[in-house]
Design a protein around this motif. Structure first.
Motif, PDB file in Angstrom:
ATOM      1  N   GLU A  33       8.685   8.794   6.013  1.00  0.00           N
ATOM      2  CA  GLU A  33       7.664   8.899   7.065  1.00  0.00           C
ATOM      3  C   GLU A  33       6.522   7.920   6.820  1.00  0.00           C
ATOM      4  N   ALA A  34       6.172   7.708   5.562  1.00  0.00           N
ATOM      5  CA  ALA A  34       5.120   6.738   5.242  1.00  0.00           C
ATOM      6  C   ALA A  34       5.554   5.334   5.689  1.00  0.00           C
ATOM      7  N   TRP A  35       6.810   5.001   5.443  1.00  0.00           N
ATOM      8  CA  TRP A  35       7.316   3.695   5.882  1.00  0.00           C
ATOM      9  C   TRP A  35       7.263   3.593   7.405  1.00  0.00           C
ATOM     10  N   ARG A  36       7.736   4.642   8.062  1.00  0.00           N
ATOM     11  CA  ARG A  36       7.737   4.628   9.526  1.00  0.00           C
ATOM     12  C   ARG A  36       6.318   4.565  10.100  1.00  0.00           C
ATOM     13  N   GLY A  37       5.376   5.213   9.424  1.00  0.00           N
ATOM     14  CA  GLY A  37       4.013   5.266   9.946  1.00  0.00           C
ATOM     15  C   GLY A  37       3.059   4.305   9.262  1.00  0.00           C
ATOM     16  N   ARG A  38       3.594   3.287   8.618  1.00  0.00           N
ATOM     17  CA  ARG A  38       2.754   2.351   7.870  1.00  0.00           C
ATOM     18  C   ARG A  38       1.708   1.654   8.740  1.00  0.00           C
ATOM     19  N   ASN A  39       2.014   1.488  10.028  1.00  0.00           N
ATOM     20  CA  ASN A  39       1.055   0.814  10.905  1.00  0.00           C
ATOM     21  C   ASN A  39      -0.161   1.692  11.205  1.00  0.00           C
ATOM     22  N   ARG A  40      -0.102   2.985  10.865  1.00  0.00           N
ATOM     23  CA  ARG A  40      -1.235   3.890  11.078  1.00  0.00           C
ATOM     24  C   ARG A  40      -2.197   3.892   9.889  1.00  0.00           C
TER      25      ARG A  40
ATOM     26  N   ARG B 215      -1.119  -4.619   2.449  1.00  0.00           N
ATOM     27  CA  ARG B 215       0.274  -4.886   2.101  1.00  0.00           C
ATOM     28  C   ARG B 215       1.193  -3.783   2.621  1.00  0.00           C
ATOM     29  N   VAL B 216       0.768  -2.523   2.482  1.00  0.00           N
ATOM     30  CA  VAL B 216       1.563  -1.396   2.983  1.00  0.00           C
ATOM     31  C   VAL B 216       1.671  -1.488   4.491  1.00  0.00           C
ATOM     32  N   ARG B 217       0.535  -1.754   5.122  1.00  0.00           N
ATOM     33  CA  ARG B 217       0.505  -1.868   6.588  1.00  0.00           C
ATOM     34  C   ARG B 217       1.441  -2.982   7.078  1.00  0.00           C
ATOM     35  N   ALA B 218       1.539  -4.063   6.301  1.00  0.00           N
ATOM     36  CA  ALA B 218       2.401  -5.186   6.672  1.00  0.00           C
ATOM     37  C   ALA B 218       3.873  -4.921   6.361  1.00  0.00           C
ATOM     38  N   GLY B 219       4.167  -3.824   5.667  1.00  0.00           N
ATOM     39  CA  GLY B 219       5.568  -3.491   5.368  1.00  0.00           C
ATOM     40  C   GLY B 219       6.103  -4.187   4.138  1.00  0.00           C
ATOM     41  N   ASP B 220       5.241  -4.551   3.214  1.00  0.00           N
ATOM     42  CA  ASP B 220       5.639  -5.218   1.980  1.00  0.00           C
ATOM     43  C   ASP B 220       6.410  -4.235   1.090  1.00  0.00           C
ATOM     44  N   PRO B 221       7.718  -4.499   0.849  1.00  0.00           N
ATOM     45  CA  PRO B 221       8.514  -3.574   0.034  1.00  0.00           C
ATOM     46  C   PRO B 221       7.946  -3.389  -1.381  1.00  0.00           C
ATOM     47  N   ALA B 222       7.388  -4.442  -1.966  1.00  0.00           N
ATOM     48  CA  ALA B 222       6.820  -4.325  -3.310  1.00  0.00           C
ATOM     49  C   ALA B 222       5.618  -3.383  -3.300  1.00  0.00           C
ATOM     50  N   ALA B 223       4.831  -3.434  -2.242  1.00  0.00           N
ATOM     51  CA  ALA B 223       3.680  -2.539  -2.132  1.00  0.00           C
ATOM     52  C   ALA B 223       4.148  -1.093  -2.036  1.00  0.00           C
ATOM     53  N   PHE B 224       5.247  -0.872  -1.299  1.00  0.00           N
ATOM     54  CA  PHE B 224       5.769   0.493  -1.213  1.00  0.00           C
ATOM     55  C   PHE B 224       6.339   0.942  -2.549  1.00  0.00           C
TER      56      PHE B 224
END
Length: 183
Positions: free
Chosen positions: A48-55, A4-13
């Protein structure tokens, strides 16, 4: 959660913030010794976590070590910026000394004296040892999670923590002696 974080789910963040913000703040405060800088570190860490979520690796354990690794890097950058700012201020002409009553009051507060002594003892450590100590002792990460957060081998975590503990034993000042020196 990782997917979910990797997909950019705002609720997960939001959930990740709820789980990790306090630990990131405490870690940053212990590294920097400044409440305001710790708050800035929390904000920048999650940016930075949001920006680097794909990592984020799809498989693995909790994301807190990942956040603390980001926070460690953010704290390094903020500390570097503070040193540069202080160096720039040192180059300016010094203002006349005026008595500051706030300093007098702050020096008499026992909690601040204790925090200052702990921060001073930690500042005697080299940065790599201080970071490992903060993650293992204050953030209560195990060796593997600390190694993951700092991207270093587990053996390096063990040796840095051992050196940090030995050095802190050498520089530790008993609280009574520290209190007597203040007066």
């Amino acid at each position: 959660m990782r997917h979910r974080v990797r997909a950019g789910d705002p609720a997960a963040f939001g959930e990740l913030f709820d789980v990790g913000a306090r630990r990131v703040y405490n870690h940053a405060y212990r590294l920097l010794g400044d409440w305001s800088a710790a708050e800035d570190t929390v904000s920048l860490t999650f940016l930075e976590a949001w920006r680097g979520r794909n990592r984020v690796q799809p498989e693995g354990g909790p994301l807190v070590p990942w956040l603390l690794g980001i926070a460690t890097n953010v704290a390094r950058n903020l500390a570097r910026a503070r040193r540069r700012h202080a160096a720039a201020l040192d180059r300016l002409p010094q203002p006349r000394d005026e008595p500051d009553f706030a300093d007098e009051v702050a020096d008499k507060i026992d909690v601040l004296n204790s925090a200052r002594a702990a921060q001073q003892a930690l500042s005697a450590l080299r940065r790599p040892e201080r970071e490992v100590f903060a993650l293992c002792v204050y953030a209560e990460l195990d060796y593997v999670a600390t190694a993951e957060a700092l991207d270093i081998p587990v053996g390096t975590v063990r040796s840095r923590l051992s050196r940090a503990r030995a050095r802190l034993r050498d520089v530790a000042v008993p609280p009574v002696a520290a209190h007597e020196e203040a007066w």
